[in-house]
Design an enzyme around this catalytic site. Structure first.
Site, PDB file in Angstrom:
ATOM      1  N   SER A  14       0.826  -1.212   0.000  1.00 17.89           N
ATOM      2  CA  SER A  14       0.000   0.000   0.000  1.00 17.89           C
ATOM      3  C   SER A  14       0.862   1.264   0.000  1.00 17.89           C
ATOM      4  CB  SER A  14      -0.973  -0.004   1.180  1.00 17.89           C
ATOM      5  OG  SER A  14      -0.320   0.169   2.398  1.00 17.89           O
ATOM      6  N   ARG A  66      23.359 -13.988   2.980  1.00 13.27           N
ATOM      7  CA  ARG A  66      22.728 -12.670   2.912  1.00 13.27           C
ATOM      8  C   ARG A  66      23.511 -11.750   1.983  1.00 13.27           C
ATOM      9  NH1 ARG A  66      21.360  -9.111   8.226  1.00 13.27           N
ATOM     10  NH2 ARG A  66      23.506  -8.425   8.100  1.00 13.27           N
ATOM     11  N   MET A  91      10.665  -7.062   4.235  1.00 11.32           N
ATOM     12  CA  MET A  91      10.802  -7.742   5.527  1.00 11.32           C
ATOM     13  C   MET A  91      12.143  -8.447   5.707  1.00 11.32           C
ATOM     14  SD  MET A  91       8.073  -6.818   6.934  1.00 11.32           S
ATOM     15  CE  MET A  91       7.838  -7.864   8.364  1.00 11.32           C
ATOM     16  N   ARG A  92      13.187  -7.960   5.061  1.00 10.08           N
ATOM     17  CA  ARG A  92      14.520  -8.504   5.289  1.00 10.08           C
ATOM     18  C   ARG A  92      15.399  -7.406   5.867  1.00 10.08           C
ATOM     19  NH1 ARG A  92      14.114 -13.588   5.495  1.00 10.08           N
ATOM     20  NH2 ARG A  92      16.383 -13.730   5.354  1.00 10.08           N
ATOM     21  N   LEU A  94      18.699  -5.468   6.101  1.00  8.32           N
ATOM     22  CA  LEU A  94      19.775  -5.271   5.130  1.00  8.32           C
ATOM     23  C   LEU A  94      21.097  -5.004   5.840  1.00  8.32           C
ATOM     24  CD1 LEU A  94      17.745  -3.117   2.619  1.00  8.32           C
ATOM     25  CD2 LEU A  94      18.602  -5.441   2.224  1.00  8.32           C
ATOM     26  N   ASN A 108      13.350   4.096   4.646  1.00 12.94           N
ATOM     27  CA  ASN A 108      12.442   3.081   5.174  1.00 12.94           C
ATOM     28  C   ASN A 108      11.295   3.777   5.889  1.00 12.94           C
ATOM     29  OD1 ASN A 108      11.526   0.438   5.943  1.00 12.94           O
ATOM     30  ND2 ASN A 108      12.337   0.821   7.998  1.00 12.94           N
ATOM     31  N   HIS A 110       8.387   3.208   8.943  1.00  9.42           N
ATOM     32  CA  HIS A 110       8.119   2.351  10.106  1.00  9.42           C
ATOM     33  C   HIS A 110       6.888   2.886  10.849  1.00  9.42           C
ATOM     34  CE1 HIS A 110       9.068  -0.572  13.183  1.00  9.42           C
ATOM     35  NE2 HIS A 110       8.775   0.357  14.069  1.00  9.42           N
ATOM     36  N   GLU A 175       0.930   6.991   6.997  1.00  7.01           N
ATOM     37  CA  GLU A 175       2.099   6.533   6.236  1.00  7.01           C
ATOM     38  C   GLU A 175       1.983   6.949   4.775  1.00  7.01           C
ATOM     39  OE1 GLU A 175       3.477   2.500   6.577  1.00  7.01           O
ATOM     40  OE2 GLU A 175       2.577   2.262   8.545  1.00  7.01           O
TER      41      GLU A 175
HETATM   42  C1  GRF Z   1       3.873  -0.591   6.806  1.00  4.83           C
HETATM   43  O1  GRF Z   1       3.178  -0.504   8.009  1.00  4.83           O
HETATM   44  C2  GRF Z   1       5.288  -0.092   6.978  1.00  4.83           C
HETATM   45  O2  GRF Z   1       5.386   0.942   7.905  1.00  4.83           O
HETATM   46  C3  GRF Z   1       6.010  -1.325   7.492  1.00  4.83           C
HETATM   47  O3  GRF Z   1       5.434  -2.394   6.795  1.00  4.83           O
HETATM   48  C4  GRF Z   1       4.113  -2.038   6.395  1.00  4.83           C
HETATM   49  C5  GRF Z   1       4.046  -2.227   4.911  1.00  4.83           C
HETATM   50  O4  GRF Z   1       2.748  -2.062   4.411  1.00  4.83           O
HETATM   51  N1  GRF Z   1       7.434  -1.193   7.293  1.00  4.83           N
HETATM   52  P1  GRF Z   1       2.509  -2.025   2.842  1.00  4.83           P
HETATM   53  O5  GRF Z   1       3.103  -3.311   2.260  1.00  4.83           O
HETATM   54  O6  GRF Z   1       3.185  -0.798   2.291  1.00  4.83           O
HETATM   55  O7  GRF Z   1       1.013  -1.981   2.670  1.00  4.83           O
END
Ligand code: GRF
Length: 203
Positions: A14, A66, A91-92, A94, A108, A110, A175
């Site tokens: 998203s 890695r 989700m890795r 780095l 990034n 968060h 976000e």
């Molecule tokens: C978001 O909450 C972002 O802050 C975190 O992972 C989620 C990713 O959501 N790092 P999407 O895949 O962008 O919908």
């Protein structure tokens, strides 16, 4: 830094969509050269294809180390002259192979006000801890998890009746505003790093 983006995802995408929309609507002057997922089933890959953006799936499982995985990512991004890498639900963790290839050129996002609640399940942990304010952080990436100089932060109040899910929904909406804005700041403004601080000149 040029205006060519590479976006790394692992899932729903998203935030990727928010970046695509900001570019399409003229709110962000940039181009996404490639979207790379480490998971073939990431829905974000479909979003990218629908927007006519090149996609790659590079699974970390296909590499012995890695370092080798990261070197492959770097090679694909460099081949497309990517100037700014945007991690969007990637989700890795780095390490130096990747981070040193793009110094101060990886962002990034968060779902908390860092340095509170780094790592997984930040929204649930915020509710469980009982904080009254959480939020969103967009930061430059260094070799530590969810660290690095902060470019943009936005606060999101935590309500008494919030669950992890309701808070996560409100954070996600913020976000989607904050990520394109942070990319714009990094691309459009003059900025410098002093210690941990990202300092930009007003426009
Ligand atoms: C978001 O909450 C972002 O802050 C975190 O992972 C989620 C990713 O959501 N790092 P999407 O895949 O962008 O919908």
């Amino acid at each position: 830094m040029n205006r060519i983006l590479g976006v790394l995802i692992s899932g729903r995408g998203s935030n990727l969509q928010a970046i695509i929309d900001a570019i399409r609507e003229g709110r962000l002057d940039a181009r996404i050269a490639v979207v790379i997922s480490n998971r073939a089933d990431a829905y974000g890959l479909e979003r990218a294809r629908a927007a006519g953006i090149e996609t790659l799936c590079i699974s970390h499982r296909a590499f012995p180390t890695r370092e080798a995985f990261e070197a492959a990512l770097v090679a694909e991004l460099r081949a497309r002259e990517v100037g700014l890498v945007c991690l969007a639900g990637f989700m890795r963790v780095l390490g130096p192979t990747f981070v040193e290839a793009f110094p101060n050129a990886i962002l990034n996002i968060h779902p908390s006000l860092l340095p509170s609640f780094p790592g997984l399940h930040a929204q649930r942990r915020a509710v469980e801890h009982g904080v009254k304010v959480s939020g969103v952080t967009v930061h430059l990436v260094d070799c530590q998890l969810d660290a690095g100089p902060i470019v943009v932060q936005r606060a999101v109040p935590v309500h008494d009746d919030d669950t992890a899910e309701t808070l996560a929904d409100r954070i996600l909406a913020v976000e989607h505003q904050a990520y394109p804005e942070a990319i714009r700041i990094v691309l459009d403004r003059r900025w410098r790093i002093e210690g941990r601080r990202f300092l930009s000149e007003p426009q």
